[in-house]
Design an enzyme around this catalytic site. Structure first.
Site, short mmCIF file in Angstrom:
data_model
loop_
_atom_site.label_atom_id
_atom_site.label_comp_id
_atom_site.label_asym_id
_atom_site.label_seq_id
_atom_site.Cartn_x
_atom_site.Cartn_y
_atom_site.Cartn_z
N GLU A 97 0.84 -1.21 0.00
CA GLU A 97 0.00 0.00 0.00
C GLU A 97 0.87 1.25 0.00
O GLU A 97 2.00 1.23 0.52
CB GLU A 97 -0.85 0.03 1.28
CG GLU A 97 -2.29 -0.39 1.10
CD GLU A 97 -3.14 0.64 0.33
OE1 GLU A 97 -2.60 1.41 -0.48
OE2 GLU A 97 -4.35 0.65 0.56
N ASP A 101 -4.65 5.12 6.20
CA ASP A 101 -5.19 6.32 6.84
C ASP A 101 -6.20 5.86 7.90
O ASP A 101 -5.81 5.47 9.00
CB ASP A 101 -5.81 7.18 5.72
CG ASP A 101 -6.15 8.58 6.18
OD1 ASP A 101 -6.08 8.86 7.38
OD2 ASP A 101 -6.51 9.41 5.32
N PHE A 150 -2.59 16.37 3.94
CA PHE A 150 -2.95 15.75 2.65
C PHE A 150 -1.67 15.59 1.83
O PHE A 150 -1.06 16.56 1.39
CB PHE A 150 -3.98 16.58 1.89
CG PHE A 150 -4.58 15.81 0.76
CD1 PHE A 150 -5.69 15.00 0.98
CD2 PHE A 150 -4.01 15.84 -0.51
CE1 PHE A 150 -6.23 14.24 -0.06
CE2 PHE A 150 -4.54 15.08 -1.55
CZ PHE A 150 -5.66 14.29 -1.32
#
Ligand code: PRP
Length: 175
Positions: A97, A101, A150
């Site tokens: 991955e 999150d 982000f």
């Protein structure tokens, strides 16, 4: 206006860490063959760099999972958009991955894959954003713990762009 607010992890740091992870995986799986299971699309860059440095035999397969759509937060809605091509029964699987999150994507995927009876199932993520975790995920290999920002680049996108950037950066919120 620049899309990059700041570089979080440089290309050099990523490559050094990927080499370390590959070495660890090679030691842990001596004498075995590994199936690296890439979660599209974010895991692709990491998978290719990691695989090149693993010193035991590897095969690849790809699974498409959608959780974010075009929003910048996890919706919790998970669906398989492209399934594996090969059976994983009796194989040593490592899920690769880019980022964990909330953990919702992997939580769903682990249950799904375990029902297909692999010999073993481990998780390797480049980035681990533990602050947002809502479900407990057993992560075996972590590249970097990351803060709650982000993040974009090296497989991670903003509206499908910037996956090809070779470093990880914080998206400029005003962009
Ligand atoms: C991202 C990332 C993980 C998931 C992590 O994928 O690649 O699969 O979100 O979030 P979670 O732990 O909160 O579930 P995304 O859905 O953005 O797809 P992409 O890899 O194609 O960009």
């Amino acid at each position: 206006m620049d899309v990059v607010q700041r570089v979080l992890i440089s290309e050099e740091k990523i490559q050094t860490r990927v080499t370390e992870l590959a070495r660890q995986i090679s030691q842990d799986y001596q004498g075995e063959t590994i199936c690296l299971l890439c979660i599209l699309k974010g895991g692709l860059m990491f998978l290719t760099d990691l695989a090149k440095r693993i010193e035991v035999p590897v095969t690849f397969d790809f699974i498409g999972i959608s959780s974010y759509g075009h929003a910048t937060q996890s919706s919790g809605v998970v669906r398989i958009t492209k399934d594996l091509e090969e059976s994983i029964e009796g194989k040593h699987i490592i899920i690769v991955e880019d980022i964990i999150d909330s953990g919702l994507t992997l939580s769903y995927l682990i249950k799904n894959l375990e029902s297909r009876n692999p010999a073993s199932l481990r998780i390797c993520t480049l980035l681990d954003k533990t602050v947002n975790r809502t479900v407990n995920i057993p992560v075996d290999y972590v590249g970097f713990p990351v803060p709650n920002e982000f993040l974009v680049g090296y497989g991670l996108d903003y509206q499908e762009l910037y996956r090809n950037i070779p470093y990880i950066f914080v998206l400029n919120p005003d962009y």
